[in-house]
Design a protein around this motif. Sequence first.
Motif, short mmCIF file in Angstrom:
data_model
loop_
_atom_site.label_atom_id
_atom_site.label_comp_id
_atom_site.label_asym_id
_atom_site.label_seq_id
_atom_site.Cartn_x
_atom_site.Cartn_y
_atom_site.Cartn_z
N SER A 1 0.85 -1.19 0.00
CA SER A 1 0.00 0.00 0.00
C SER A 1 0.88 1.24 0.00
O SER A 1 1.89 1.30 0.69
CB SER A 1 -0.92 0.00 1.21
N SER A 2 0.50 2.20 -0.82
CA SER A 2 1.30 3.40 -0.94
C SER A 2 0.37 4.57 -1.21
O SER A 2 -0.71 4.41 -1.77
CB SER A 2 2.28 3.24 -2.10
N VAL A 3 0.85 5.75 -0.83
CA VAL A 3 0.00 6.93 -0.97
C VAL A 3 -0.25 7.27 -2.44
O VAL A 3 -1.29 7.81 -2.79
CB VAL A 3 0.61 8.12 -0.20
N MET B 1 2.19 6.17 12.26
CA MET B 1 1.51 6.28 10.97
C MET B 1 0.10 6.86 11.20
O MET B 1 -0.49 6.64 12.27
CB MET B 1 1.36 4.90 10.30
N CYS C 1 -4.09 6.36 4.58
CA CYS C 1 -3.34 7.04 3.52
C CYS C 1 -1.92 6.49 3.39
O CYS C 1 -1.20 6.86 2.46
CB CYS C 1 -3.27 8.53 3.80
N SER C 2 -1.48 5.65 4.32
CA SER C 2 -0.12 5.09 4.34
C SER C 2 0.95 6.16 4.53
O SER C 2 2.07 6.00 4.07
CB SER C 2 0.19 4.32 3.06
N MET C 3 0.59 7.26 5.17
CA MET C 3 1.59 8.31 5.41
C MET C 3 1.97 8.37 6.88
O MET C 3 1.19 8.01 7.76
CB MET C 3 1.03 9.68 4.99
N VAL C 4 3.21 8.83 7.10
CA VAL C 4 3.64 9.06 8.48
C VAL C 4 2.73 10.16 9.05
O VAL C 4 2.37 11.10 8.35
CB VAL C 4 5.13 9.50 8.50
#
Lengths: 671, 155
Positions: free
Chosen positions: A298-300, B38, B43-46
């Motif tokens: 999974s990636s933004v 996280m 969104c898989s963002m820090v």
Amino acid sequence: MYQFGYNILQLVMVITAFALFGNIWGFQKRRSDFLVSGRRAVQLSFWLLTGTVALMLYALLTHDFHVEYVASYSNRSLNTFYTITALWAGQKGSLLFWTWILSGFSALVIRQNRNKNQQLVPYALATLMGIQLFFAVLMVFATNPFETLAFMPQDGQGLNPLLQNSGMVMHPPTLYLGYIAFSVPFAFAIAALLTRKLDSQWITTTRKWTIAAWFFLALGNLFGMKWAYVELGWGGFWAWDPVENASFLPWLTGTAFLHSVMIQERRGMLKIWNMSLITITFLLTILGTFITRSGLISSVHSFGNTGVGIYFLIFLITSTAFTAWLIITRIPDLKSDHELNSLLSRESSFLLNNLLLLGAAFAVLWGTLFPMISEAVTGDKITVGAPFFNQVGTPIFLALLLLTGICPLIAWRKASGKNFRHNFLWPMLVSLASGGIFWIIGIRSVYILMSFTFSIFVLYTIGMEFWKGIRAKMRTAQRSFFTALRNIVAINQRRYGGYIIHLGIVMIFVGITGSVGFKTEQKVMLDKGEQATVKNYTFQLAGRYTNQDPEKVSYGAKLNVYKDGKLYTTMTPEKRIHRTSQDQPHTEVALHQTPKEDLYVVYAGTNDNGKAVLDIHINPLTAWIWNGGLVMLFGTLIALYPMKKTRRNRKRNEQDTQNKRRTDRRAAVSA
Amino acid sequence: MNKILRTNGVLIVALLFLLNAQPAEATENLTDVTNSLMCTCGCSMVLYSCKCGTADNMKADIQQRIDNGQSKDQILDSYVQRYGDVILAAPPKEGFNLSAWVMPFVAIAGAAFLVYMLLKRWSAQGAVHETRWAQEELKEEDLQELEQELSKLEE
């Protein structure tokens, strides 16, 4: 009409298969008719794909929402410029774009090699057509770009607002150019393996392709960083996202390849290694595409699970197995022409450079894939994000920076201890003294100290290399400084172009160190007329506004920024809501950039008291990253530019060489 | 010279390991804690980088915990209890996950050793050939050829 587009793609698939077969059969059976028709098939596939790209652009520009792709990535209010860029905004369009560029590069390979490399070109073309066939199969069987909807929507869904940015417009095509251009040296490597013509010809033939591929990959990554910086609003430029890593990996191995081929060209060594490196680089471009499009990680900003992952996986496994078999069976023919003369030599330092670049690539790949590995072993899901990559990567990249300065100081073949000490003494003293000054002015972080000190070391060595060349030319040929500079660069474009690229890399290191190590950030809440001081800047909220246009509503804040009591600049950060994606408001960063530091303000909205919430970042030296990219561009152009070596220049150089010899002889006699 | 290189090699590897070990943080701040977690919005963002509503709520919660005197470890532990290890931005340095941190450096050290052995072997072979070659006297035509090659190189 769009069924016709799909039919053309089917035709391209057949023609590509014929080009693949024609080149192999023609070469093996010495049938020039097959070779000629194979080449024509390559060229025909390019023209047909050009037609399909033109058809897709026509569909986009005429807003023909019958085409599913057009309906998904554009709408009526999107301006012409972004409508054209929608061609590579989605998976189907980007695969079409990719295949078209690949076919163009293949046609260019034919044009470049009309009267040369007849041994390598047929298999190189066959390899390129093998890759093209894979993409054609994908478009015909898995992801048809011309798929039509059963109904005609009133309007399209529009382009993701985050993609409506100049950085994002340039990011995908430059990355693709880099990815695809690496296919050319890879194809020639495969041709060399198949024909057992394993000297350096495949490397010299594709030297410019390699430099261009490397440069476009670097540029693609820089555009991506710039986009993240100005569009995402978190004040940073690299998040170590799996998709970012996917484009960084082939750049690392490509950099290693660029350096190690020099050893093969000069000494006939590292043949197996170079074959392996270009293969790994090519496979990593495919792996990157697989990661982006498989939904595996999974990636933004991945395309999500698009159903083509399995195709990429099969292609990846098949290519890996085939190239591994090819290299292993050719090992006896890949022996080095020379041995190493000394452990202390340019060759060894290049190997160390390769080791660290590959080490960095391994660390990034390992971190990217580790969540899957960990889940498979322990059953628990984990995340590997920026803190991991920063902690593991920083020492490796610092070591690489240091090596950038060390390599040019060590002689080819064998460096004597005396020569080593002589070359190192001043750069080391100057950089250590600089390190001392950095310490005195208050820098205490080990990493920052190392980064700045090593940067000084590299800058000194680059300057020294230029000065040594210029001085020698000025002495032996009685030339002026600038004529001597022009002469040495013209004689050895790759070497001096490379030094300029190193200068760009140092600037990028300085920029990253400054912006990460010295950043200041503060969240402030202001009412009209109120002010807040961050570092030595005072931000005053002059007012707020709302703008509307057919595409979006923008909520903005107008800030007057004062420095030393005087108005320094005015900034207008905004929060925008696009009509096509109302659930996804995004920030429009206000940026005031100078070489010293960036003022970077994000308007986060209003709080419960009706005050404007502002994220204020002061990022020192960030402009150096982008300017470093420009310097890299200049260095690459120097390395690639076809300088005319006129008869007059050649004669001058011959005279200079004779003069130098005479001077050397006199010096030897007097000694 | 070999000894110098060997010692330097060991020092470089040791330096890489040492630099990787970061000192313990004495004070907590929002940036540091949000950089270690996280965002949970998918969104898989820090967390630090994410600007969504979920991220804002999490940041407000963390700020409150910091103001209440909780340490970074305490805050991270409470989030791990709620969401599992997946909430952490980097794998914990324990158990199997320790291999994530160690493996890159082990791989580099192992490869460095292999490269060193290879270079040593090559340079030994090169030295033997060089000695043999040096013992032979150069003929006049070889010298001329050498001169020509050098001229080409200089061009």
